[in-house]
Design a protein around this motif. Structure first.
Motif, mmCIF file in Angstrom:
data_model
loop_
_atom_site.group_PDB
_atom_site.id
_atom_site.type_symbol
_atom_site.label_atom_id
_atom_site.label_comp_id
_atom_site.label_asym_id
_atom_site.label_seq_id
_atom_site.Cartn_x
_atom_site.Cartn_y
_atom_site.Cartn_z
ATOM 1 N N ASN A 1 8.166 75.349 31.366
ATOM 2 C CA ASN A 1 9.589 75.301 31.025
ATOM 3 C C ASN A 1 9.811 74.271 29.924
ATOM 4 N N ALA B 1 16.162 72.070 28.777
ATOM 5 C CA ALA B 1 17.109 73.067 29.268
ATOM 6 C C ALA B 1 17.852 73.808 28.161
ATOM 7 N N ARG C 1 10.095 79.006 27.396
ATOM 8 C CA ARG C 1 8.783 78.547 27.858
ATOM 9 C C ARG C 1 7.873 78.358 26.671
ATOM 10 N N ASP D 1 9.647 72.920 38.108
ATOM 11 C CA ASP D 1 10.824 72.727 38.960
ATOM 12 C C ASP D 1 10.423 72.077 40.274
ATOM 13 N N SER E 1 11.776 72.349 43.026
ATOM 14 C CA SER E 1 11.957 73.212 44.197
ATOM 15 C C SER E 1 10.758 74.104 44.446
ATOM 16 N N ASN F 1 18.758 80.915 51.094
ATOM 17 C CA ASN F 1 18.051 79.644 50.999
ATOM 18 C C ASN F 1 18.360 78.784 52.216
ATOM 19 N N THR G 1 16.098 74.021 50.521
ATOM 20 C CA THR G 1 14.934 74.693 49.955
ATOM 21 C C THR G 1 15.358 75.962 49.224
ATOM 22 N N ILE G 2 14.486 76.413 48.349
ATOM 23 C CA ILE G 2 14.797 77.610 47.575
ATOM 24 C C ILE G 2 13.679 78.621 47.744
ATOM 25 N N LEU H 1 24.725 81.616 46.967
ATOM 26 C CA LEU H 1 23.305 81.807 46.657
ATOM 27 C C LEU H 1 22.993 81.572 45.180
ATOM 28 N N GLU I 1 23.512 79.035 43.663
ATOM 29 C CA GLU I 1 23.008 77.671 43.549
ATOM 30 C C GLU I 1 21.490 77.649 43.669
ATOM 31 N N GLY I 2 20.957 78.600 44.449
ATOM 32 C CA GLY I 2 19.514 78.636 44.657
ATOM 33 C C GLY I 2 18.785 79.510 43.656
ATOM 34 N N GLN I 3 19.503 80.172 42.786
ATOM 35 C CA GLN I 3 18.820 81.044 41.831
ATOM 36 C C GLN I 3 17.922 80.241 40.902
ATOM 37 N N ARG J 1 15.258 79.935 37.431
ATOM 38 C CA ARG J 1 15.417 80.167 35.996
ATOM 39 C C ARG J 1 15.336 81.638 35.647
ATOM 40 N N ASN J 2 14.566 82.379 36.468
ATOM 41 C CA ASN J 2 14.427 83.794 36.168
ATOM 42 C C ASN J 2 15.736 84.537 36.258
ATOM 43 N N GLU K 1 20.862 80.280 32.432
ATOM 44 C CA GLU K 1 19.832 80.178 31.386
ATOM 45 C C GLU K 1 20.347 80.632 30.024
ATOM 46 N N GLN L 1 20.687 74.888 41.289
ATOM 47 C CA GLN L 1 20.014 73.629 41.620
ATOM 48 C C GLN L 1 18.999 73.223 40.556
ATOM 49 N N TYR L 2 18.264 74.180 39.995
ATOM 50 C CA TYR L 2 17.239 73.805 39.016
ATOM 51 C C TYR L 2 17.870 73.092 37.831
#
Lengths: 1033, 497
Positions: free
Chosen positions: A740, A743, A749, A799, A801, A943, A947-948, B106, B108-110, B112-113, B118, B482-483
């Motif tokens: 990555n 941002a 990438r 990341d 996570s 989630n 955690t993710i 959800l 929030e948990g996604q 980068r993909n 992005e 989150q990321y």
């Protein structure tokens, strides 16, 4: 230092000086050399006048003749596998001698990079595998020879399809560098894809070109010994040495075998009525729980309509065994012949092989033809010219097992997946229309057998070299040119009568991939004993390596089914192409010193440059150092029983360059064509996909190894034990795995170096002739390895996570532990995720008891086995031999996605029609079920806590197993009756994959089976029964 | 002696520099040192800005990315499906289910993909393209250059507008000087809303001044689109004065309502006087990279047991109209005709209707043609929307409906074959506002407007909670993933606990 690298060898200059002769002869000595064991003549024995470099080699009848300067001259007779002898000439003009075979393994020669050495003098971690005695009935590739054969070499059957991938790894490192007779060949198989579709049904790769019957020995460089291949040797090196001709009479070997193959137990689908009843059960449970009806909630049950009525079930007469229609029994016919021999100036080896396999899945088979030709020609005393050609051609019908890729759903199922998902109550064809039946999105499994999917793969390895005996046995030069060519052609067609990806449409894909790797190397070796104190062995060399790749393909639509790919003229088509080329340059130096046959020291240095890096990052050095102490040769340890006791240690650096791509900024064509005007106006745009990375450079692995080698009781018992540590630093992230960026960077990438991984472990190996009598021998080999592979430092770009602890295992699976299934009336723990607060859901475990599920409760499962084991036993009684080979692993975990075929909620969305394992799913009728019920859907978990993407552990299984790879019984006839025509004859029977001991449920713990929508249907594991004979004329 | 000669011969080497002959070999791509150089190359360089505005399967751009108006995580799923007008969908897992319930936790948990967040990188990319175009000296045709800059600024403004609607103001790079500066590219400070808005306004105004009204390639950005997006921005920012003014600019462009509502979404009549902008689809496309745009909605709108067109979802399709919405229509309203409330299943006996379907089938883009997917253009801006927005702005600016405003709404209604608004609904500013919100639902469902409309009218989450199965998040602004927070972004105030 740079002037050192400015050395290049030029063939032409060497040839100009090729006229050479010697003349200081004064008297002639001749004689015959025989073996003390059987009095047979010994060809190829070296006869050298001690203290000089002149000598002779015995001919095919064991005769030799040479001129000696005086009667005081001493003749030294030496031959591999025999004890050396020294005889003073005196007044004899005829000296006949018989040489005693060397029983000890100490004289064993081991191939190391750019040379050989005696096993007893090895100071690094090298395993040698001798393919003799390894059953070769049901195997098509060289990798198959290595199952459980060497400590520190893990071999995994990735796919059991014909020619299927057998994954090799040294100390758990990933694909090693493969060197065939000094030429580096790619470790991965070249396979043309289907540029059409989203299926993964081809998993092949097994050193396609080399016929296992042509292999003389396989050496595995596990530690800093690999550093001499600096570049790209970070995963270790496998050296394959093929058979060569020897001076002596012509030898013809023919071996043939026939194997019958059967699938090991595969997933067992439900019968039609079982499916209907179980579906209704799961459906009702889901309905009642969703509507809070009894017994799940307070409401009175009402309104449920089962999908299959009583009469549907009672009246159904169809029960199609879809899986049975896709799987079948298979066979292999395998014929190999080789002819070898040689006279004084020329030695040759010619072989041919034919391998015809009918796979155990419909439409999957393989016909492979191999041929090799090796010739060594002594042009003069100075020059020996070697030429070797190894070629192969394989025709495949590609398997219909496998899985869909690219996130596709049930519409992309392969035939075997479809067979596990398609309802058994439907017939193959509609009785009224005669057309294939169609169920929702799933292609009819039998209709999918009409898909044509063929591959034609070719390999050609040409290896030419010139040996220059500048000073015989002391100074040698060698110039090598190698060219490894591979081609793969894929021919794929879906007829318009087969529903696939929601469409009845003729679709074709034709693709061809080509790869070429050229090697140019020249090097000199120096070998000299000085004053009986030190033996010096030195090497200096230069190499250049060029890799080319070109792929192209086309896809077309709507052609006539009968014409299909044979003429796509005029069919709507689009195509692609892709070219890659890179160059590498290396300078190689090594010096080995043996002091007093006790202290061994070896230092090597390789300096490599790679074209695709920036000038300032192009070159890297890869030094290594190793030392050994032969304690058994010390006067203070003069114990008869100990043949060898050696301590050794090594330290070295190996590396890896960029396997694809460059470090430079590029604009690439945007794969998303920009389209306007109803598709009539299209543009290929260009996007800046990478910027310059001047710092991008080699990944480096520092390898450390200490070991002890021991040999006892006249080599009756031997063993080695070693500890190692690899530090993988400056890891390369590139391509799909690039790191990555910041941002807000326009490019998401980019390739980088970073991170640090540590691999530690131990390898142990013991071999013994447990019984060693005249009539009975029993040889037992056991090897055990233990590894740990973890992160030391993460990429700063990664990341947070995606991992739990910085030093977690590299191959970690993260999941929340669950224990049992939540029962009706049972109170869900307070912390239980919302989607799991229903009876039938797994009960999550709050590891730290704080009543909240979060990352502190996540368990780390390591996919790297803690213990790998191989056991080889060969028992011989007179002419009878019995071999048993086992291998296995302990302490590894795996995502067992084949359990998803028994997923209750999956059945309700018709991605699965259920297997016998579905009866193990919880339901109101089966409260003891161990798998979650239809009321629970793992996908709804979302989630958990902070955690993710980490879920429950119910699909994580222990992948421990012990597999009996081979049981072979053979009988050798050496009767004098036969001897007039043939020298020996061996019959054998073999069972390959006889059985497996494992608690793993599902397809197989070894084969690959990833998580996809529905579930994957890998090629089943097979058991082979072989009958073979081998005859030497 | 001869041996020594030989050694010397072998060692006699030709002196060459060791770095020579090891230059990089690069194929299949162009070097930034030489590209772009011509007008044509600048155009191909600029056209990547259309990638997020295409309609295909998700694309690769350093990971899997979703189009703004694609099938999955596009405008229908993210803007319409969570609201009162569409039904919940439970069969494809948490992602689909929670969004269809109006719940955005959800996101929030996604990773980068998946996350649309992005797209902030895409803003940087367009900034670079704009700067490179501005600096280019090779253009002989200044109008063409300005048109290309206009397209790039349209893409940047529209992207920033979509991101604003999803996440609130997000960090972006609009100053080309910062590109390549690692510190600036890592700076995720949330910009001031006013600054963020003024950047979008400047981009869209530039685009409206430099884009043609009718580009030669149908489907490229046009002037009307730039103004419509600008009007939406003003309206959603409650800058009704500017919204009205832009609306009048659009009126001047000469768009008019077509007679037949359904014809707007049919392939044969997709180009008409009312549609301002639509993604132009190729009926032969399969939605992959080399193909044209496609329309695959039918696979997501029809249940899988439908006799004529079995879709992918299940007994209930991923995209269905909520029954509450279906029954809210006047039965005479022609706009309800594309909603199918019952059918006989493929087995010939099962009747499917409101008793056993989550919602009504949305057949706004009827499956047409011989291929698996369709060529019906995906409508993103049309004049009826502009008329309703203008009515809303006038109502706000005059503290109540004017005759003009009422007439605008009534003519949209009249095209749908229903009568003018009853007096009660034009009696006050609030009543008229409510009527416009209802009208917008009926007129614009399945066109990706609803969530923004509910938010602007202060009806989120109340309007959504009223629909069966919905479980809306308190705020309709999505949480920043989150990321990105790990990278240093700030959570928006709507999602800060």
């Amino acid at each position: 230092m740079k002037h050192l690298f400015k050395i290049k060898f030029y063939l032409s200059i060497v040839f100009a000086l090729s006229i050479f002769s010697e003349n200081f002869a004064q008297m002639t000595v001749s004689g015959k050399i025989t073996s003390a064991e059987d009095s047979e003549p010994l060809p190829g024995v070296n006869v050298v006048i001690k203290g000089t470099t002149s000598g002779a080699i015995s001919d095919s009848e064991g005769n030799y003749s040479l001129n000696v300067p005086s009667q005081e001259s001493v003749l030294m007779f030496s031959s591999v596998g025999f004890m050396s002898e020294e005889i003073t000439v005196g007044n004899k003009s005829v000296i006949d001698i018989s040489l005693t075979p060397e029983l000890t393994a100490l004289s064993e020669v081991v191939v190391v990079g750019y040379g050989t050495t005696l096993k007893k003098n090895v100071t690094t971690s090298i395993s040698k595998v001798d393919p003799k005695g390894i059953p070769n009935g049901a195997i098509s590739g060289a990798n198959d020879l290595l199952f459980g054969k060497a400590a520190g070499v893990q071999v995994r059957q990735y796919s059991a399809q014909p020619g299927g991938t057998v994954e090799l790894s040294i100390r758990g490192r990933g694909a090693p560098l493969i060197v065939v007779d000094g030429i580096i060949v790619p470790a991965d198989a070249l396979e043309a894809g289907i540029n059409h579709s989203e299926i993964n049904n081809v998993k092949r790769g097994n050193l396609g070109g080399v016929n296992p019957n042509d292999i003389e020995s396989i050496e595995i460089l596990k530690d800093a010994s690999a550093a001499i291949y600096g570049v790209n040797a970070g995963n270790g090196v496998i050296l394959i040495t093929t058979k060569k001709g020897r001076i002596g009479k012509i030898n013809v070997n023919y071996n043939a075998n026939r194997s019958w193959q059967r699938n090991l137990p595969y997933l067992e689908p439900l019968q039609a009525d079982e499916h209907m009843k179980l579906y209704n059960r799961f459906q009702e449970d889901r309905y009642l729980s969703e509507n809070d009806m009894q017994p799940f909630g307070p409401n009175a049950p009402s309104g449920f309509v089962p999908r299959f009525s009583e009469s549907d079930i009672a009246n159904n007469t169809t029960n199609t065994d879809w899986v049975g229609l896709i799987l079948r029994d298979g066979s292999i016919d395998n014929h190999n012949i080789n002819i070898s021999g040689g006279s004084e100036n020329i030695r040759y080896y010619v072989s041919g092989g034919y391998f015809n396999q009918i796979g155990t899945v419909e439409n999957s088979d393989m016909k492979k033809y191999t041929g090799s030709f090796d010739i060594a020609f002594d042009i003069s005393k100075l020059f020996t010219l070697n030429a070797k050609v190894i070629g192969s051609r394989s025709n495949f019908n590609n398997s219909v097992a496998g899985w869909q890729t690219g996130g596709a759903g049930a519409n992309g199922f392969t035939a075997l997946q479809a067979a596990l998902a398609y309802p058994t109550y439907l017939p193959i064809r509609d009785p009224n229309t005669g057309q294939y039946t169609q169920f929702q999105l799933i292609g009819n499994p039998v209709a999918q057998l009409d898909i044509k999917d063929q591959s034609l793969n070719n390999t050609l390895l040409v290896n030419t070299s010139l040996d220059i005996n500048i000073i015989p046995n002391v100074l040698k030069g060698k110039i090598v040119y190698g060219n490894n060519l591979e081609g793969s052609f894929r021919d794929f067609f879906i007829p318009s009568t087969t529903n696939w990806f929601d469409d009845y449409r003729a679709r074709a894909s034709i693709q061809e991939n080509k790869r070429q790797r050229q090697t140019f190397e020249s090097f000199m070796t120096f070998n000299k004993e000085i004053a009986d104190v030190v033996t010096i062995n030195a090497l200096a060399g230069y190499g250049e390596y060029i890799e080319n790749r070109f792929d192209f393909g086309v896809q077309s639509f709507d052609m006539n089914d009968k014409i299909n790919t044979t003429n796509i003229d005029g069919s709507p088509s689009n195509g692609f192409s892709n070219k890659d080329r890179n160059k590498q340059r290396s300078y190689i130096f090594r010096g080995s010193f043996d002091f007093l046959d006790r202290y061994l020291l070896s230092a090597a240095w390789r300096y490599d440059g790679f074209s695709q890096f920036f000038p300032e990052s192009k070159y890297a050095s890869f030094p290594s150092l190793s030392a050994g102490w032969k304690i058994s040769n010390e006067p203070f340890l003069n114990i008869e029983a100990i043949d060898l006791l050696k301590l050794r240690a090594s330290y070295g650096t190996t590396g890896r360059n960029l396997p694809s791509g460059v470090a430079y900024g590029i604009y690439t064509p945007e794969g998303q064509v920009i389209s306007f005007n109803d598709g009539n106006s299209n543009y290929v745009a260009y996007v800046l996909s990478q910027i310059d990375h001047p710092d991008l450079t080699w990944e480096k692995t520092i390898m450390q190894n200490i070991g002890i080698d021991i040999e006892l009781f006249n080599s009756r018992m031997s063993g080695s034990f070693e500890l190692f540590r690899d530090d993988v630093t400056n890891l390369l992230r590139y391509g799909n795995r690039a790191a990555n960026t910041e941002a807000l960077s326009a490019i998401a990438r980019q390739p980088v170096n970073g991170g640090h991984q540590v691999r530690t472990g131990l390898d142990a190996f013991v071999e013994a002739d447990v019984i060693r009598n005249n009539n009975v021998t029993w040889n037992l080999q056991v090897n055990v390895s233990h590894y740990k592979y973890r992160w030391e430092e993460r990429f700063k770009e990664d990341d947070k996570s995606t991992f739990l602890n910085v030093d977690d295992p590299v191959r970690a699976i993260y999941a929340f532990e669950t224990k049992g299934i939540l029962q009706l009336g049972e109170e869900a723990p307070e912390y239980q995720p919302v989607a799991a607060q229903v009876a039938g859901a797994p009960v999550f475990v709050d590891q730290n008891g704080d009543n909240v599920l979060d990352s502190a409760d996540v368990l780390v499962y390591d996919q790297t086995p803690k213990i790998s084991i191989g056991i080889n036993s060969i028992f011989k009684y007179k002419n009878l031999d019995l071999g048993i080979f086992l291998y296995g692993q302990l302490g590894s975990y795996k995502q067992n996605y084949s359990l998803n075929w028994a997923n209750a909620s999956g059945m309700l969305i018709s991605n699965q029609s259920g297997t016998q394992e579905s009866y193990n799913a919880w339901s109101t009728e089966n409260p003891g079920g161990e798998l979650p019920g239809s009321t629970y859907d793992e996908a709804l978990l979302g989630n958990i806590g902070n955690t993710i993407g980490w879920g429950s552990d119910y699909t994580i299984s222990k992948a421990d197993f012990l597999r009996v790879r081979n049981i072979t019984l053979g009988y050798t006839i050496r009767s004098n009756q036969l001897k007039r025509y043939i020298s020996d004859l061996r019959f054998y029977v073999d069972v390959q994959n006889a059985f497996i001991i494992t608690k793993y449920k599902g397809a197989d713990p070894e084969i690959e089976s990833p998580g996809v929508k529905g579930a994957a249907a890998p090629y089943p594991m097979v058991r082979s029964y072989s009958l073979g004979l081998s005859v030497n004329f | 002696m001869k041996k020594i000669l030989l050694i010397l011969a072998i060692l006699s080497a030709i002196i060459t520099g060791c770095e020579k002959g090891l230059e990089p070999e690069i194929y299949g791509s162009l070097s930034p040192l030489t590209f772009p150089a011509t007008e044509n190359e600048y155009e191909l360089y600029t056209l990547v800005i259309y990638v997020p505005f295409s309609s295909k399967w998700p694309y690769e751009d350093g990971g899997t990315k979703y189009h703004f108006f694609g099938l999955e995580e596009g405008h229908v799923q993210l803007i319409d499906a969570p609201t009162d007008i569409m039904a919940i969908f439970t069969a494809w897992g948490a992602g689909w289910q929670r969004i269809s319930e109006g719940n955005f936790e959800l996101f929030e948990g996604q990773g980068r993909n998946r996350s649309h967040f992005e797209k902030i990188r895409f803003v940087t990319r367009t900034t670079k393209i704009i700067a490179d175009l501005e600096a280019a000296t090779i253009f002989k045709d200044e109008t063409f250059k300005k048109q290309l800059i206009g397209e790039a600024r349209m893409a940047r403004g529209w992207t920033m507008y979509r991101l604003l609607q999803m996440f609130g103001p997000v960090p972006v790079i609009t100053d080309p000087e910062k590109i390549g500066d690692q510190e600036a590219e890592a700076d995720l400070t949330t910009p001031a809303r006013a600054d963020y808005i003024s950047t979008i306004v400047a981009d869209l105004e530039y685009a409206s001044e430099n884009l043609p009204e009718a580009p030669s390639d149908y489907g490229r950005f046009n002037k009307g689109l730039a103004l419509t997006v600008l009007m939406r921005l003003y309206l959603n920012e409650k800058d009704f004065t500017n919204a009205e003014s832009v609306g009048r600019d659009i009126q001047a462009l000469g768009y008019s309502l077509v007679d037949d509502y359904a014809s707007l979404f049919r392939e044969a009549t997709e180009r008409n006087t009312e549609t301002i902008y639509a993604i132009s689809c190729n009926p032969a496309s399969q939605g992959r990279g080399p193909d044209g745009n496609f329309n695959a909605y039918s696979w997501y709108t029809f249940p899988n047991d439908h006799p004529d067109f079995p879709g992918w979802g299940g007994p209930s399709a991923p995209f269905m109209a909520s029954w509450e919405f279906y029954y809210s229509f006047d039965t005479a309203d022609e706009r309800r005709a594309p909603l199918i409330d019952s059918y006989v299943a493929k087995d010939g006996t099962t009747i499917r209707d409101s008793s056993n379907m989550e919602g009504a089938i949305i057949n706004k883009y009827p499956p047409e043609g011989p291929n698996a997917y369709q060529g019906n253009d995906i409508v993103l801006a049309r004049y009826a929307d502009v008329m309703l927005m203008l009515a809303e702005a006038i109502n706000e600016n005059n503290d109540g409906p004017t005759q003009e405003a009422i007439a605008l709404v009534d003519s949209v209604r009249s095209r749908a074959n229903i009568g003018p608004l009853p007096a009660a609904e034009t009696s006050s500013k609030d009543a008229f506002n409510d009527a416009i919100l209802r009208e917008r639902g009926w007129e614009l469902y399945f066109e990706g407007q609803r969530l923004f409309d509910l938010r602007r009218h202060g009806k989120w989450p109340s309007a959504v909670s009223a629909v069966k199965g919905k479980d809306p998040s308190p705020s309709s602004i999505y949480p920043i993933p989150q990321y990105a927070l790990d990278d240093g972004a700030e959570q928006n105030p709507e999602n800060t606990n």
